[in-house]
Design a protein around this motif. Structure first.
Motif, PDB file in Angstrom:
ATOM      1  N   UNK A   1       0.807  -1.225   0.000  1.00  7.90           N
ATOM      2  CA  UNK A   1       0.000   0.000   0.000  1.00  7.90           C
ATOM      3  C   UNK A   1       0.841   1.275   0.000  1.00  7.90           C
ATOM      4  N   UNK A   2       2.149   1.136   0.185  1.00 10.72           N
ATOM      5  CA  UNK A   2       3.057   2.288   0.265  1.00 10.72           C
ATOM      6  C   UNK A   2       2.612   3.258   1.357  1.00 10.72           C
ATOM      7  N   UNK A   3       2.227   2.693   2.497  1.00 11.14           N
ATOM      8  CA  UNK A   3       1.805   3.505   3.638  1.00 11.14           C
ATOM      9  C   UNK A   3       2.828   3.382   4.759  1.00 11.14           C
ATOM     10  N   UNK A   4       3.188   4.531   5.319  1.00  8.16           N
ATOM     11  CA  UNK A   4       4.168   4.588   6.393  1.00  8.16           C
ATOM     12  C   UNK A   4       3.529   5.181   7.640  1.00  8.16           C
ATOM     13  N   UNK A   5       3.652   4.460   8.744  1.00  8.74           N
ATOM     14  CA  UNK A   5       3.264   4.982  10.053  1.00  8.74           C
ATOM     15  C   UNK A   5       4.546   5.236  10.836  1.00  8.74           C
ATOM     16  N   UNK A   6       4.643   6.395  11.453  1.00  6.47           N
ATOM     17  CA  UNK A   6       5.810   6.665  12.293  1.00  6.47           C
ATOM     18  C   UNK A   6       5.372   7.491  13.496  1.00  6.47           C
ATOM     19  N   UNK A   7       6.045   7.270  14.608  1.00  4.68           N
ATOM     20  CA  UNK A   7       5.639   7.931  15.846  1.00  4.68           C
ATOM     21  C   UNK A   7       6.806   8.003  16.819  1.00  4.68           C
ATOM     22  N   UNK A   8       6.758   9.011  17.641  1.00  5.73           N
ATOM     23  CA  UNK A   8       7.686   9.154  18.768  1.00  5.73           C
ATOM     24  C   UNK A   8       6.912   9.873  19.860  1.00  5.73           C
ATOM     25  N   UNK A   9       7.159   9.512  21.095  1.00  5.69           N
ATOM     26  CA  UNK A   9       6.274   9.967  22.175  1.00  5.69           C
ATOM     27  C   UNK A   9       6.203  11.480  22.314  1.00  5.69           C
ATOM     28  N   UNK A  10       7.213  12.219  21.850  1.00  3.82           N
ATOM     29  CA  UNK A  10       7.193  13.675  21.993  1.00  3.82           C
ATOM     30  C   UNK A  10       6.627  14.396  20.774  1.00  3.82           C
ATOM     31  N   UNK A  11       6.601  13.734  19.615  1.00  2.00           N
ATOM     32  CA  UNK A  11       6.116  14.410  18.398  1.00  2.00           C
ATOM     33  C   UNK A  11       4.750  13.912  17.953  1.00  2.00           C
ATOM     34  N   UNK A  12       4.295  12.783  18.495  1.00  5.74           N
ATOM     35  CA  UNK A  12       3.008  12.233  18.106  1.00  5.74           C
ATOM     36  C   UNK A  12       3.134  11.130  17.074  1.00  5.74           C
ATOM     37  N   UNK A  13       1.989  10.727  16.534  1.00  2.19           N
ATOM     38  CA  UNK A  13       1.919   9.618  15.577  1.00  2.19           C
ATOM     39  C   UNK A  13       1.369  10.120  14.241  1.00  2.19           C
ATOM     40  N   UNK A  14       1.879   9.545  13.153  1.00  3.15           N
ATOM     41  CA  UNK A  14       1.538  10.035  11.821  1.00  3.15           C
ATOM     42  C   UNK A  14       1.395   8.881  10.834  1.00  3.15           C
ATOM     43  N   UNK A  15       0.596   9.146   9.781  1.00  7.34           N
ATOM     44  CA  UNK A  15       0.464   8.216   8.658  1.00  7.34           C
ATOM     45  C   UNK A  15       0.751   8.977   7.374  1.00  7.34           C
ATOM     46  N   UNK A  16       1.600   8.409   6.544  1.00  8.08           N
ATOM     47  CA  UNK A  16       1.969   9.036   5.281  1.00  8.08           C
ATOM     48  C   UNK A  16       1.746   8.036   4.158  1.00  8.08           C
ATOM     49  N   UNK A  17       0.963   8.420   3.151  1.00  9.75           N
ATOM     50  CA  UNK A  17       0.615   7.516   2.049  1.00  9.75           C
ATOM     51  C   UNK A  17       1.442   7.827   0.810  1.00  9.75           C
ATOM     52  N   UNK A  18       1.640   6.785  -0.013  1.00  5.73           N
ATOM     53  CA  UNK A  18       2.312   6.959  -1.295  1.00  5.73           C
ATOM     54  C   UNK A  18       3.804   7.203  -1.201  1.00  5.73           C
ATOM     55  N   UNK A  19       4.460   6.625  -0.199  1.00  4.77           N
ATOM     56  CA  UNK A  19       5.890   6.841  -0.021  1.00  4.77           C
ATOM     57  C   UNK A  19       6.653   5.540  -0.259  1.00  4.77           C
ATOM     58  N   UNK A  20       7.727   5.645  -1.044  1.00  2.00           N
ATOM     59  CA  UNK A  20       8.599   4.501  -1.288  1.00  2.00           C
ATOM     60  C   UNK A  20      10.041   4.777  -0.877  1.00  2.00           C
ATOM     61  N   UNK A  21      10.409   6.061  -0.795  1.00  2.00           N
ATOM     62  CA  UNK A  21      11.737   6.436  -0.317  1.00  2.00           C
ATOM     63  C   UNK A  21      11.650   7.848   0.260  1.00  2.00           C
TER      64      UNK A  21
END
Length: 273
Positions: free
Chosen positions: A124-144
């Motif tokens: 799906x080329x979906x990236x989830x990334x999170x860190x306790x001080x910056x929050x959680x995020x979802x980014x679509x359409x990423x391969x690099x």
């Protein structure tokens, strides 16, 4: 945690995802399936992703605990205040079925708590990334990532939870491990809520669905290992959710002597009075 380590984990996940897809999309590939000691499947994609990820993470000061790596005895691991916990290909059964529901999981754990997590869905080329001080995020359409900064990634991503209004209580459950205990839990939720919707999914996607706000709860009353949950747990925590041990107020903890998780429930953080 320093931003360069988060970017390092993101790059590792994206490159591992590309390695996995090169095998997944090859019509001639038989995945070179083996059986591990616990009878779970292991493919060439698991091994290649492990090599790629550890290549990135070994450049950091922290040790790596990977599903496909050497598991050192607790007498050595107990001295690790901080470490990476990695599942190079979570959902190998889904990979073999070619249903796309597999992920790359990378977590950074400090004093038994997952404080940073990256999950990538290669198909799906979906990236989830999170860190306790910056929050959680979802980014679509990423391969690099290229030379994009963390701030730029955050600006182009969706902050989690991104709740959608709904009139149903949504439960997400495992596609491959729906146990009688889980079915009993679902029946209890049906008694408590007017309308219940059940979503089935593979791998750590299930934790992400709760973190996103697309599901209300994910009960897991079946065996999992620390690398199955650490990255998703970090993302859930940063999104205001928690991964509680079933029947308890305590969350899962990591780098234990026994790397097997207890049963758990992913849901919004409970209020403490």
């Amino acid at each position: 945690m320093e931003q360069r380590y988060i970017l390092n984990a993101i790059d590792a996940a994206l490159h591992a995802g590309a390695d996995i897809l090169s095998i997944y999309n090859d019509p001639a590939s038989d995945f070179e399936i083996e059986k591990k000691a616990d009878n779970s499947p292991l493919t060439i994609a698991d091994r290649k992703a492990h090599e790629t990820i550890t290549g990135y993470l070994n450049a950091t000061p922290f040790p790596v605990l990977s599903e496909e790596g050497k598991h050192l005895p607790y007498t050595e691991r107990c001295g690790w205040d901080s470490l990476w916990i990695v599942d190079p290909l979570d959902g190998t059964k889904e990979f073999i079925k070619r249903n796309g529901e597999f992920t790359v999981n990378i977590a950074w754990v400090s004093h038994s708590v997952p404080v940073m997590g990256v999950i990538y869905l290669p198909v799906k080329q979906e990236l989830y990334f999170a860190e306790e001080h910056i929050g959680a995020y979802r980014l679509s359409g990423i391969t690099s990532r290229g030379d994009v900064s963390l701030e730029e990634l955050m600006a182009s991503a969706t902050r989690l939870p991104a709740e959608a209004a709904r009139d149903k209580f949504v439960i997400v459950a495992s596609r491959s491990h729906l146990t009688p205990e889980t079915e009993s839990y679902i029946e209890e939720m049906k008694r408590q809520h007017a309308e219940v919707e059940l979503i089935s999914s593979g791998s750590s996607i299930k934790i992400c669905l709760v973190a996103e706000g697309k599901a209300d709860v994910y009960p897991r009353f079946a065996p999992t290992m620390e690398w199955d949950t650490a990255a998703g747990h970090a993302i859930a925590r940063a999104a205001g959710m928690e991964v509680y041990q079933a029947g308890k107020e305590e969350p899962l903890c990591y780098n234990k002597e026994d790397l097997l998780n207890p049963w758990f429930v992913v849901e919004p953080k409970r209020m403490k009075y």
